[in-house]
Design an enzyme around this catalytic site. Sequence first.
Site, PDB file in Angstrom:
ATOM      1  N   SER A   2      30.751  36.273  38.260  1.00 34.03           N
ATOM      2  CA  SER A   2      30.383  37.477  37.517  1.00 34.03           C
ATOM      3  C   SER A   2      28.886  37.499  37.259  1.00 34.03           C
ATOM      4  O   SER A   2      28.344  36.564  36.666  1.00 34.03           O
ATOM      5  CB  SER A   2      31.138  37.532  36.184  1.00 34.03           C
ATOM      6  OG  SER A   2      30.595  38.543  35.351  1.00 34.03           O
ATOM      7  N   GLY A   3      28.239  38.571  37.700  1.00 31.47           N
ATOM      8  CA  GLY A   3      26.803  38.696  37.475  1.00 31.47           C
ATOM      9  C   GLY A   3      26.453  38.921  36.021  1.00 31.47           C
ATOM     10  O   GLY A   3      25.546  38.268  35.487  1.00 31.47           O
ATOM     11  N   ASP A 162      53.163  46.148  39.931  1.00 33.64           N
ATOM     12  CA  ASP A 162      54.463  46.204  40.594  1.00 33.64           C
ATOM     13  C   ASP A 162      54.708  47.662  40.964  1.00 33.64           C
ATOM     14  O   ASP A 162      54.819  48.526  40.079  1.00 33.64           O
ATOM     15  CB  ASP A 162      55.547  45.683  39.645  1.00 33.64           C
ATOM     16  CG  ASP A 162      56.941  45.670  40.280  1.00 33.64           C
ATOM     17  OD1 ASP A 162      57.137  46.322  41.324  1.00 33.64           O
ATOM     18  OD2 ASP A 162      57.833  45.021  39.706  1.00 33.64           O
ATOM     19  N   GLY A 179      27.081  42.954  38.030  1.00 33.02           N
ATOM     20  CA  GLY A 179      26.143  42.290  38.930  1.00 33.02           C
ATOM     21  C   GLY A 179      26.677  42.095  40.332  1.00 33.02           C
ATOM     22  O   GLY A 179      26.007  42.440  41.321  1.00 33.02           O
ATOM     23  N   THR A 180      27.899  41.545  40.465  1.00 34.01           N
ATOM     24  CA  THR A 180      28.447  41.355  41.808  1.00 34.01           C
ATOM     25  C   THR A 180      28.791  42.698  42.446  1.00 34.01           C
ATOM     26  O   THR A 180      28.651  42.872  43.661  1.00 34.01           O
ATOM     27  CB  THR A 180      29.694  40.458  41.772  1.00 34.01           C
ATOM     28  OG1 THR A 180      30.668  41.011  40.869  1.00 34.01           O
ATOM     29  CG2 THR A 180      29.343  39.044  41.313  1.00 34.01           C
TER      30      THR A 180
END
Length: 265
Positions: A2-3, A162, A179-180
């Site tokens: 995680s950025g 589901d 960030g990512t």
Amino acid sequence: MSGHNMICTATALVELGWIQAQVGETRFVLETPGGLVQVTADVSHGKVRRVTLRNVPSFVHTLHAEVDVPTVGSVPVALAYGGMHYCVVEAAAVGLRLDPAMGKEICRLGEMIKVACREQHPVNHPEMDYPGCDILVFREPVEAGSPNSSKNVVVMSNGELDWERPETWTGMIDRSPCGTGTSAVMAVLAERGELEVGQVFRHEGILGTVFEGKIVDTAVVGGRRAIIPEISGTAWMTQKCEVLVDSTDPFSTGYTVGDIWCVGA
């Protein structure tokens, strides 16, 4: 990985003195599931003003795929890696506006598209065993006159979808510009020829906050063209606390409730 959590972690490490602050810029490296990330913290009088991450190489799996989503229909997507495998979707393609008031529908459609995409177009990282896609980013243009480049909302899982249980068709929103996700979107734009090395990319999140991205270099990952993105943002420490565990507390190990964290728990 995680950025935005790296930006938060870097801020806390420096402001708590766990990493000694240097005059001007403090540089160190964080180890993440996606690899080593170089961190530069701009520090003034003990306060971190800005954190810049040189992220892992980011690349595109495909620019064009169609996902057949139950009750929704065919949705055009791109697939890209920016530290996580992203399904990249134009919000207008499914009738969405990236407005906080539409949060519930953003979560519902985002999780449905992501899971359907993973089922129909599975991907893996070419250099490690990491399958996806595992996260989704919606995109839309910014308003006229905005200094920002693009707007986004990232949808993450908070349970297992589901298809036979519509009450599970939901997720949760990343309130940051991500960030990512910014890295994955920049990889898509670079592959389309819409973003060049050194060009600033200002990515706006659902609350109006902004991460500033820039391609600083190119690379090759598993024979694919890749970019080296830098992401800059700011975090604020909001709490220092002490957590106590009492052996007589029936919930000393925590709990989950199906309507919030884990459906069916």
